[in-house]
Enzyme design. Structure first.
Site, PDB file in Angstrom:
ATOM      1  N   HIS A  20       0.831  -1.216   0.000  1.00  0.00           N
ATOM      2  CA  HIS A  20       0.000   0.000   0.000  1.00  0.00           C
ATOM      3  C   HIS A  20       0.859   1.256   0.000  1.00  0.00           C
ATOM      4  CE1 HIS A  20      -3.995  -1.862   0.694  1.00  0.00           C
ATOM      5  NE2 HIS A  20      -3.309  -2.803   1.316  1.00  0.00           N
ATOM      6  N   ASP A  36      -0.912  -4.757   5.957  1.00  0.00           N
ATOM      7  CA  ASP A  36      -1.927  -5.633   5.340  1.00  0.00           C
ATOM      8  C   ASP A  36      -1.669  -5.851   3.856  1.00  0.00           C
ATOM      9  OD1 ASP A  36      -2.469  -2.825   5.136  1.00  0.00           O
ATOM     10  OD2 ASP A  36      -4.365  -3.333   4.182  1.00  0.00           O
ATOM     11  N   GLU A  37      -2.251  -6.908   3.354  1.00  0.00           N
ATOM     12  CA  GLU A  37      -2.361  -7.176   1.914  1.00  0.00           C
ATOM     13  C   GLU A  37      -1.064  -6.911   1.160  1.00  0.00           C
ATOM     14  OE1 GLU A  37      -6.990  -6.075   1.084  1.00  0.00           O
ATOM     15  OE2 GLU A  37      -5.592  -4.410   1.228  1.00  0.00           O
ATOM     16  N   THR A  38       0.007  -7.497   1.633  1.00  0.00           N
ATOM     17  CA  THR A  38       1.297  -7.252   0.993  1.00  0.00           C
ATOM     18  C   THR A  38       1.568  -8.336  -0.050  1.00  0.00           C
ATOM     19  OG1 THR A  38       2.251  -8.373   2.880  1.00  0.00           O
ATOM     20  CG2 THR A  38       2.349  -5.977   2.883  1.00  0.00           C
TER      21      THR A  38
END
Ligand code: TNX
Length: 495
Positions: free
Chosen positions: A241, A304-306
């Site tokens: 992100h 998150d969401e890497t």
């Protein structure tokens, strides 16, 4: 006439304090005989350690609500802070409505502020000036009752943020988590890395006028929140992100090439270059500068969401970055994926997607902040007709948002593992306060109650929705653009 009047025989029509639609529900209410007139004027008596700002706030807000009363009567409010009081929590309070006036007893200013929110609701919701006497004892179930706003996907101005803070205060929310960076934008100025905002602050989802906060503006928000006894939790999302940062500085990319600014909505494509030392210098500078202007105890590192960061690299990265947060005096919070790392002993794992991640965090000694996406995500649509929001975690109508209990939701996450709950509002589909409010309200009131109210007896939707219907009037009065969920029989002024 001033204060309660025991000889008043019209008491049948008097509103008892136990009848008020208080949200969040208070721990204990006892009615007593007599009535009091809530006057158009307030006299505050606060002898020991008065907080002048809070005193003025209470004074002004009382007069705002009571300005329609014409009798010119005066009500006395005595405030007593005493650390020796028999109260079970730092935020606890006793609110006594007597013949002679009102007394707030608390251990701290925070407790006084929470008591004032209860009194403010009573004042607002009372049908006429006269109400029944009685006593309220109240304190929160969870220490952390949060709301998160994503100002990265769409930028929200200082005034828009303050407007939301004002709304949160009514419901005893005490943490405001700001998601300050993402692929689509970097929203807080960093002196040692000025291009983050000069370049990364110019984009947002679908373009339009984006922006960022100067450090002074951020501090203005922090102070404004603090006056409402709300603590700001800054988040810089790393190592994924991060496109806005990668578009600002070539050296943060493994290939030394700046990325293009991003205006889309997809997630999981960006990553800081984990092998480079400069990446850790960057992380440290950002953590240091923001920590220095953040009085609250927490710094949120995202995590998150890497999907663009191989797992080994992710672990390497967060294991270097989490201790930096401690070095600058803060406690680390991260989305539940951070359980993969070596968590500092005081770390907090924010459960949003994977219960297993949260449970693994608990096994490593962490506490959990409950934001289960299928119950607590304010950016989920209410139903298929909701014009904004997402539905990847399902539809969440007002009833579903209210009907869960943090400590029984997941086996393996017990009350003692939980610091509280937080309702995140992701910003891909919201561009202004009206849209923000449409998703946040009325669900936020339910989260406030889940986080605050200990007593299970009233935790049924059937009872709650009656109180919520009454709060519709307050939300309307505050100019909040809330969703008139058809499951609630909203009152109108003429009811
Ligand atoms: C997932 S929740 C995200 C966000 C998105 C959101 C949209 C989380 C930790 N990550 O990046 O904005 O879904 O609902």
């Amino acid at each position: 006439m001033l204060g309660c009047n025991n000889s008043d025989h019209s008491e049948d029509s008097v509103q008892l304090i136990s009848e008020f639609a208080l949200i969040p529900h208070v721990y204990q209410i006892e009615d007593s005989t007599g009535t009091i007139n809530m006057g158009s004027m307030l006299e505050i008596v606060w002898n020991n350690n008065p907080n002048e700002t809070l005193k003025n706030q209470i004074f002004n807000q009382w007069h705002e609500i009571q300005s329609n009363q014409r009798q010119g009567q005066s009500t006395k409010l005595e405030i007593i802070i005493d650390i020796d009081l028999d109260l079970p929590h730092q935020e606890a309070y006793r609110l006594e409505i007597h013949q002679e006036g009102i007394i707030i007893r608390a251990l701290s200013q925070e407790g006084v502020y929470r008591a004032w929110q209860t009194l403010r609701q009573i004042l607002y919701l009372s049908r006429d000036e006269k109400i029944g006497c009685g006593t309220i004892l109240d304190f929160p179930k969870y220490d952390y009752r949060g709301a998160m706003l994503d100002v990265a996907r769409h930028f929200f101005s200082v005034d828009e943020v303050k407007r939301y803070l004002d709304q949160l205060a009514w419901y005893k929310i005490n943490y405001f988590h700001m998601h300050l960076s993402d692929d689509q934008g970097w929203r807080i100025h960093i002196n040692s890395w000025p291009l983050l905002t000069q370049i990364g602050g110019t984009s947002q989802v679908d373009g339009g006028t984006a922006g960022y906060y100067t450090q002074n503006q951020y501090q203005d928000i922090v102070n404004y929140a603090a006056e409402r006894f709300i603590t700001v939790v800054p988040e810089i999302d790393m190592p994924g992100h991060t496109n806005a940062a990668l578009a600002s500085y070539a050296e943060l990319n493994c290939d030394n090439t700046k990325r293009e600014l991003y205006y889309g909505r997809e997630v999981g494509f960006s990553t800081l270059c984990v092998e480079k030392e400069i990446t850790y210098q960057f992380a440290e500078d950002v953590i240091r500068e923001i920590s220095e202007i953040t009085p609250g105890p927490y710094f949120h590192i995202g995590g998150d969401e890497t999907h663009a960061t191989p797992e080994d690299d992710y672990i390497l990265f967060i294991n270097r970055v989490m201790p930096l947060v401690g070095e600058y005096g803060k406690t680390v919070i991260g989305w539940d994926e951070i359980n993969l790392g070596e968590l500092p002993p005081d770390a907090i794992v924010q459960y949003w997607a994977s219960a297993q991640n949260a449970i693994n965090g608990i096994k490593k000694g962490a506490k959990v902040l409950m934001s289960p996406s299928s119950y607590a995500y304010l950016d989920m649509k209410y139903d298929s007709l909701t014009p904004i929001g997402y539905n990847w975690a399902g539809y969440i109508d007002t009833q579903k948002a209210y009907s869960w209990t943090p400590e029984t939701l997941v086996e393996g996450i017990k009350k003692e593992n939980i610091i509280g709950i937080e309702a995140p509002l992701w910003g891909e589909t919201i561009t202004n306060s009206q849209e923000l409010e449409f998703l946040a309200f009325p669900r936020l009131l339910g989260y406030a109650e889940i986080g605050w109210s200990e007593k299970e007896d009233r935790r049924t939707w059937e009872e709650y929705k009656l109180d919520l219907a009454i709060h519709g009037l307050l939300l309307e009065e505050l100019g909040i653009n809330f969703y008139r969920d058809p499951k609630v029989n909203w009152l109108t002024e003429s009811d």
